[in-house]
Design a protein around this motif. Structure first.
Motif, mmCIF file in Angstrom:
data_model
loop_
_atom_site.group_PDB
_atom_site.id
_atom_site.type_symbol
_atom_site.label_atom_id
_atom_site.label_comp_id
_atom_site.label_asym_id
_atom_site.label_seq_id
_atom_site.Cartn_x
_atom_site.Cartn_y
_atom_site.Cartn_z
ATOM 1 N N VAL A 80 0.632 -1.383 -0.254
ATOM 2 C CA VAL A 80 0.185 -0.079 0.316
ATOM 3 C C VAL A 80 1.071 0.971 -0.506
ATOM 4 C CG1 VAL A 80 -1.470 1.377 1.388
ATOM 5 C CG2 VAL A 80 -1.662 -1.011 1.322
ATOM 6 N N ARG A 81 0.532 2.065 -1.102
ATOM 7 C CA ARG A 81 1.025 3.339 -0.995
ATOM 8 C C ARG A 81 0.961 4.676 -0.467
ATOM 9 N NH1 ARG A 81 2.247 0.533 -6.359
ATOM 10 N NH2 ARG A 81 0.706 1.366 -6.873
ATOM 11 N N ALA A 82 1.260 5.594 0.534
ATOM 12 C CA ALA A 82 0.860 6.375 1.178
ATOM 13 C C ALA A 82 1.225 7.780 0.598
ATOM 14 C CB ALA A 82 0.287 6.532 2.350
ATOM 15 N N PHE A 83 0.591 8.312 -0.129
ATOM 16 C CA PHE A 83 1.336 9.517 -0.659
ATOM 17 C C PHE A 83 0.821 11.196 0.275
ATOM 18 C CE2 PHE A 83 0.119 6.816 -4.240
ATOM 19 C CZ PHE A 83 1.647 6.659 -4.838
ATOM 20 N N ILE A 84 2.361 11.824 0.413
ATOM 21 C CA ILE A 84 2.190 13.201 1.332
ATOM 22 C C ILE A 84 2.860 14.209 0.495
ATOM 23 C CG2 ILE A 84 3.092 14.350 3.300
ATOM 24 C CD1 ILE A 84 3.027 11.534 4.104
ATOM 25 N N LYS A 85 2.086 15.439 0.417
ATOM 26 C CA LYS A 85 2.588 16.332 -0.566
ATOM 27 C C LYS A 85 3.256 17.153 0.441
ATOM 28 C CE LYS A 85 1.627 19.882 -4.041
ATOM 29 N NZ LYS A 85 0.909 20.071 -4.970
ATOM 30 N N ILE A 86 3.757 17.873 -0.083
ATOM 31 C CA ILE A 86 5.314 18.485 0.810
ATOM 32 C C ILE A 86 5.314 19.858 0.438
ATOM 33 C CG2 ILE A 86 6.078 17.185 2.376
ATOM 34 C CD1 ILE A 86 8.687 16.561 1.325
ATOM 35 N N PRO A 87 5.759 21.466 0.772
ATOM 36 C CA PRO A 87 6.038 21.950 0.511
ATOM 37 C C PRO A 87 6.720 22.763 -0.310
ATOM 38 C CG PRO A 87 5.813 22.264 2.335
ATOM 39 C CD PRO A 87 5.149 21.753 2.266
ATOM 40 N N GLN A 88 8.413 21.996 0.496
ATOM 41 C CA GLN A 88 9.246 22.092 -0.574
ATOM 42 C C GLN A 88 9.930 21.079 0.005
ATOM 43 O OE1 GLN A 88 10.709 25.956 1.632
ATOM 44 N NE2 GLN A 88 11.550 25.023 3.131
ATOM 45 N N LYS A 89 11.255 20.569 -0.963
ATOM 46 C CA LYS A 89 11.919 19.321 -0.916
ATOM 47 C C LYS A 89 12.269 19.763 0.697
ATOM 48 C CE LYS A 89 13.279 18.287 -5.501
ATOM 49 N NZ LYS A 89 14.040 18.464 -6.128
ATOM 50 N N LEU A 90 13.273 18.264 1.267
ATOM 51 C CA LEU A 90 14.083 18.441 2.696
ATOM 52 C C LEU A 90 14.810 18.575 2.252
ATOM 53 C CD1 LEU A 90 11.248 15.567 4.100
ATOM 54 C CD2 LEU A 90 11.271 17.892 4.789
ATOM 55 N N ASP A 91 15.561 19.534 3.036
ATOM 56 C CA ASP A 91 17.544 19.776 3.034
ATOM 57 C C ASP A 91 17.686 18.937 3.537
ATOM 58 O OD1 ASP A 91 19.694 20.975 2.335
ATOM 59 O OD2 ASP A 91 19.356 22.111 3.789
ATOM 60 N N LEU A 92 17.356 17.117 2.944
ATOM 61 C CA LEU A 92 18.767 16.156 3.910
ATOM 62 C C LEU A 92 18.939 15.168 2.474
ATOM 63 C CD1 LEU A 92 15.765 15.744 6.702
ATOM 64 C CD2 LEU A 92 18.010 16.688 6.746
ATOM 65 N N ALA A 93 19.563 13.941 2.960
ATOM 66 C CA ALA A 93 20.506 13.073 2.257
ATOM 67 C C ALA A 93 19.104 11.933 2.179
ATOM 68 C CB ALA A 93 21.448 12.582 2.452
ATOM 69 N N LYS A 94 19.001 11.523 0.780
ATOM 70 C CA LYS A 94 17.727 10.396 0.842
ATOM 71 C C LYS A 94 17.619 9.341 1.303
ATOM 72 C CE LYS A 94 15.749 7.625 -2.857
ATOM 73 N NZ LYS A 94 16.167 7.080 -3.934
ATOM 74 N N ASN A 95 18.738 8.784 2.029
ATOM 75 C CA ASN A 95 18.792 7.807 2.859
ATOM 76 C C ASN A 95 18.061 9.094 4.186
ATOM 77 O OD1 ASN A 95 21.146 9.656 3.890
ATOM 78 N ND2 ASN A 95 22.490 7.482 4.299
ATOM 79 N N VAL A 96 18.977 9.453 4.621
ATOM 80 C CA VAL A 96 18.495 10.547 5.663
ATOM 81 C C VAL A 96 16.640 10.754 5.686
ATOM 82 C CG1 VAL A 96 18.095 12.675 7.696
ATOM 83 C CG2 VAL A 96 20.716 11.185 6.316
ATOM 84 N N GLN A 97 16.578 10.778 5.063
ATOM 85 C CA GLN A 97 15.108 11.684 4.504
ATOM 86 C C GLN A 97 14.068 9.885 4.562
ATOM 87 O OE1 GLN A 97 13.664 13.940 1.208
ATOM 88 N NE2 GLN A 97 15.895 14.691 0.925
ATOM 89 N N GLU A 98 14.577 8.748 4.423
ATOM 90 C CA GLU A 98 13.896 7.883 4.086
ATOM 91 C C GLU A 98 14.161 7.161 6.048
ATOM 92 O OE1 GLU A 98 16.202 4.814 1.787
ATOM 93 O OE2 GLU A 98 15.051 6.320 0.284
ATOM 94 N N GLN A 99 15.116 7.671 6.774
ATOM 95 C CA GLN A 99 15.154 7.827 8.361
ATOM 96 C C GLN A 99 13.713 7.915 8.830
ATOM 97 O OE1 GLN A 99 19.091 7.920 9.504
ATOM 98 N NE2 GLN A 99 19.645 6.071 8.459
ATOM 99 N N TYR A 100 13.676 9.189 8.984
ATOM 100 C CA TYR A 100 13.030 10.232 8.902
ATOM 101 C C TYR A 100 11.591 9.682 9.038
ATOM 102 C CZ TYR A 100 10.235 14.444 9.868
ATOM 103 O OH TYR A 100 9.033 15.680 10.625
ATOM 104 N N LEU A 101 11.122 9.572 7.561
ATOM 105 C CA LEU A 101 10.112 8.972 6.960
ATOM 106 C C LEU A 101 9.260 7.804 7.536
ATOM 107 C CD1 LEU A 101 9.569 9.340 3.625
ATOM 108 C CD2 LEU A 101 8.516 11.056 4.734
ATOM 109 N N GLN A 102 10.645 6.790 8.382
ATOM 110 C CA GLN A 102 10.053 5.180 9.016
ATOM 111 C C GLN A 102 9.960 5.880 9.994
ATOM 112 O OE1 GLN A 102 13.654 3.483 7.700
ATOM 113 N NE2 GLN A 102 12.319 1.417 6.309
ATOM 114 N N GLN A 103 10.961 7.079 11.334
ATOM 115 C CA GLN A 103 11.167 7.084 12.136
ATOM 116 C C GLN A 103 9.791 8.233 12.535
ATOM 117 O OE1 GLN A 103 14.699 8.355 13.483
ATOM 118 N NE2 GLN A 103 16.051 6.157 13.202
#
Length: 152
Positions: A80-103
């Motif tokens: 199942v895929r859940a989509f979230i629209k954010i106002p601007q890109k996060l200023d984080l490395a991709k792997n850090v963004q993935e960890q942020y989403l998970q945590q």
């Protein structure tokens, strides 16, 4: 010369057959690694509308007051895929963004109703700014699947 030609053709046919067999084995291994074969029937790996409604309620209630806007969910084979629209890109490395989403964004293990409905499926969170085709995603860890792994 004629025998050499026949030998070469036989060798080419056998090599081609060997390549086809190797590709077939590789394809089977990929199917198993994608968790496609682990499900006994279609209903156990395809989310029903009630499951999608539970996912939608979970994320909408968590994100309805901020700048991040929940845009709905859909289902695919085993996920199942859940989509979230954010106002601007996060200023984080991709792997850090993935960890942020998970945590931070993934539902907690106390959300048993959701995790029970998703027991055989992965929950992926996708964030994007303008286009759903360009997302950063992370797979949430289902605590019920963790219990299954630990009991093996």
């Amino acid at each position: 010369m004629k025998n050499t030609h026949k030998f070469t053709l036989k060798l080419i046919k056998r090599a081609t057959l060997l390549c086809v067999i190797m590709l077939s084995i590789s394809a089977c291994n990929q199917l198993f690694s994608m968790k496609i074969v682990r499900f006994a029937d279609k209903d156990s790996y395809q989310a029903d509308p009630q499951t999608l409604e539970t996912v939608d309620r979970t994320f909408y209630s968590a994100l309805h007051l901020g700048d991040w806007h929940y845009q709905g969910s859909n289902t695919s084979f085993g996920e199942v895929r859940a989509f979230i629209k954010i106002p601007q890109k996060l200023d984080l490395a991709k792997n850090v963004q993935e960890q942020y989403l998970q945590q931070i964004i993934c539902p907690g293990e106390d959300n048993l109703d959701l995790w029970y409905k998703l027991r055989n499926m992965d929950l992926e969170i996708h964030i994007y700014t303008k286009n759903k085709n360009s997302t950063i995603s992370a797979t949430c860890v289902n605590p019920l699947q963790q219990e299954d792994i630990q009991s093996v």
